[in-house]
Each structure stands twice: as C-alpha cells, then as structure tokens.
Design an enzyme around this catalytic site. Structure first.
Site, mmCIF file in Angstrom:
data_model
loop_
_atom_site.group_PDB
_atom_site.id
_atom_site.type_symbol
_atom_site.label_atom_id
_atom_site.label_comp_id
_atom_site.label_asym_id
_atom_site.label_seq_id
_atom_site.Cartn_x
_atom_site.Cartn_y
_atom_site.Cartn_z
ATOM 1 N N CYS A 19 0.863 -1.184 0.000
ATOM 2 C CA CYS A 19 0.000 0.000 0.000
ATOM 3 C C CYS A 19 0.897 1.230 0.000
ATOM 4 O O CYS A 19 2.073 1.144 -0.361
ATOM 5 C CB CYS A 19 -0.984 -0.025 1.171
ATOM 6 S SG CYS A 19 -0.217 0.013 2.802
ATOM 7 N N ASN A 53 2.280 1.486 4.348
ATOM 8 C CA ASN A 53 2.582 0.223 5.054
ATOM 9 C C ASN A 53 2.275 0.318 6.553
ATOM 10 O O ASN A 53 2.947 -0.306 7.381
ATOM 11 C CB ASN A 53 4.031 -0.238 4.813
ATOM 12 C CG ASN A 53 4.306 -1.684 5.231
ATOM 13 O OD1 ASN A 53 5.406 -2.005 5.678
ATOM 14 N ND2 ASN A 53 3.338 -2.560 5.132
ATOM 15 N N CYS A 72 -1.471 0.933 7.398
ATOM 16 C CA CYS A 72 -2.912 0.659 7.531
ATOM 17 C C CYS A 72 -3.334 -0.622 6.808
ATOM 18 O O CYS A 72 -3.661 -1.626 7.437
ATOM 19 C CB CYS A 72 -3.746 1.830 7.018
ATOM 20 S SG CYS A 72 -3.501 3.352 7.948
ATOM 21 N N ARG A 73 -3.325 -0.594 5.474
ATOM 22 C CA ARG A 73 -3.908 -1.705 4.716
ATOM 23 C C ARG A 73 -2.980 -2.901 4.538
ATOM 24 O O ARG A 73 -3.388 -4.045 4.808
ATOM 25 C CB ARG A 73 -4.358 -1.197 3.329
ATOM 26 C CG ARG A 73 -5.487 -0.215 3.389
ATOM 27 C CD ARG A 73 -5.650 0.529 2.074
ATOM 28 N NE ARG A 73 -4.521 1.421 1.826
ATOM 29 C CZ ARG A 73 -4.325 2.130 0.727
ATOM 30 N NH1 ARG A 73 -5.190 2.025 -0.273
ATOM 31 N NH2 ARG A 73 -3.296 2.930 0.611
ATOM 32 N N SER A 74 -1.769 -2.685 4.039
ATOM 33 C CA SER A 74 -0.929 -3.856 3.731
ATOM 34 C C SER A 74 -0.464 -4.621 4.971
ATOM 35 O O SER A 74 -0.353 -5.855 4.897
ATOM 36 C CB SER A 74 0.241 -3.492 2.806
ATOM 37 O OG SER A 74 1.097 -2.539 3.377
ATOM 38 N N ASP A 110 -7.952 3.826 0.920
ATOM 39 C CA ASP A 110 -7.051 4.269 1.975
ATOM 40 C C ASP A 110 -7.875 4.776 3.162
ATOM 41 O O ASP A 110 -8.610 5.752 3.032
ATOM 42 C CB ASP A 110 -6.196 5.395 1.386
ATOM 43 C CG ASP A 110 -5.163 5.917 2.362
ATOM 44 O OD1 ASP A 110 -5.227 5.539 3.550
ATOM 45 O OD2 ASP A 110 -4.301 6.692 1.932
HETATM 46 P P1 4NP Z 1 -1.800 2.834 4.066
HETATM 47 O O1 4NP Z 1 -2.443 4.203 4.607
HETATM 48 O O2 4NP Z 1 -1.255 3.142 2.679
HETATM 49 O O3 4NP Z 1 -2.955 1.880 4.017
HETATM 50 O O4 4NP Z 1 -0.731 2.436 5.050
HETATM 51 C C1 4NP Z 1 -1.721 5.395 4.655
HETATM 52 C C2 4NP Z 1 -0.958 5.699 5.748
HETATM 53 C C3 4NP Z 1 -0.281 6.887 5.812
HETATM 54 C C4 4NP Z 1 -0.361 7.784 4.775
HETATM 55 C C5 4NP Z 1 -1.117 7.481 3.666
HETATM 56 C C6 4NP Z 1 -1.804 6.283 3.605
HETATM 57 N N1 4NP Z 1 0.324 9.021 4.840
HETATM 58 O O5 4NP Z 1 0.157 9.839 3.923
HETATM 59 O O6 4NP Z 1 1.082 9.255 5.789
#
Ligand code: 4NP
Length: 157
Positions: free
Chosen positions: A13, A16, A18-20, A129
């Site tokens: 993702c 790294n 939240c989702r992955s 996201d």
């Molecule tokens: P992820 O979510 O891609 O599912 O881990 C996010 C976590 C942090 C950010 C964006 C998406 N960020 O912009 O910091």
C-alpha cells in the site's frame, strides 16, 4: 523436505501502516487456519517512506485484534528493488499502488504485479485508503481483506 515450492507474496500500500500490514497479518492467519502456513512466504511494504520502522496504525492493530489477529509486532518498510525479484507476486491495495509498482518494476517482473482484489476475485476494486477516515473505514477494509485473503488462498489449492 517440502517438495512444493513456497509461494511468496508481498502486499503493498502507500504507507505500510494501515492496509498492507492488515493484509499481511490476515492472509498469514488464513493460511495458518487452513494448515498451509508452510506453503507461503508473506510480507508487506509501502511505496512511500514516511512511516518506515513504525508499527501499524493503532486502528489497524485494533481491528485485527478484534478478529484474533496480532499485527502489533510488524514494522513498516518501503518497497525495494530486490522485492521485484524476491517475491512471486506483488499485490497492490489500490490502483495507485499498482501504478507506482509498475513504474519501479525491474525488467521482466511486470507480470508479478496485480491489484489485490482483481487477482483474488477478478474484481477491479480498490481497497480504499482509510488513513484520514474514521473507525468504520478500518472495519470495511478488514472485511474486504478477509474475503480477498480467502479467495487468494483458494487460487493455490
Ligand atoms: P496505508 O495508509 O497506505 O494503508 O498504510 C496510509 C498511511 C499513511 C499515509 C497514507 C496512507 N500518509 O500519507 O502518511
């Protein structure tokens, strides 16, 4: 010796956190429930570097824990060049992740890169996201990942 080669899968993702990491923990839990843990090498990474070294978002840890999956020990890392050779499959959570992976892919490895729900379920749907949303977003992301993980495992029966 295990005659069957292990299948290696990297969930990807943006951050790294939240989702992955959820996909990594949930898919590992699903393969373990099915007695298939030895058949897989599972990891996760982000296309971005903002959260490298950090544990998953507390909301991801909480939703996983509610379903009996502990992801609190996982730490964020960024996708690196070697991942394109090391892993058999790189599964992006959304189409932006897939696009970024394709731009960075080493020669001959483009075929390993897919959208997670498309590869698992033949559905071209992003796992959205949830970072800037509320708890609801994490619950629906968990459900999407859980269903896709079952479907993904069934591809390797
Ligand atoms: P992820 O979510 O891609 O599912 O881990 C996010 C976590 C942090 C950010 C964006 C998406 N960020 O912009 O910091």
């Amino acid at each position: 010796m295990n005659a069957k080669p292990r299948i290696s899968i990297l969930f990807v993702c943006l951050g790294n956190i939240c989702r992955s990491p959820l996909a990594e923990g949930v898919f590992r839990s699903v393969v373990t429930e099915h007695g298939r843990a030895a058949d897989f090498m599972i990891g996760s990474a982000g296309t971005g570097a903002w959260h490298v070294g950090n544990p998953p978002d507390p909301r991801s840890i909480d939703i996983a824990r509610r379903f009996g999956v502990d992801i609190s020990h996982q730490r964020a890392r960024q996708v690196e060049a070697a991942d394109f050779n090391r892993y058999d499959l790189l599964l992006g959570m959304d189409r932006n992740n897939v696009q970024t992976l394709r731009q960075r892919a080493a020669g001959g490895t483009l075929g390993k890169i897919h959208l997670f729900l498309d590869y698992a379920n033949d559905r071209v749907i992003d796992i959205p996201d949830p970072y800037y949303g509320g708890e609801d977003g994490f619950a629906s992301v968990y459900q999407m990942i859980r269903e896709a993980s079952e479907a993904l495992l069934s591809k390797f029966d």
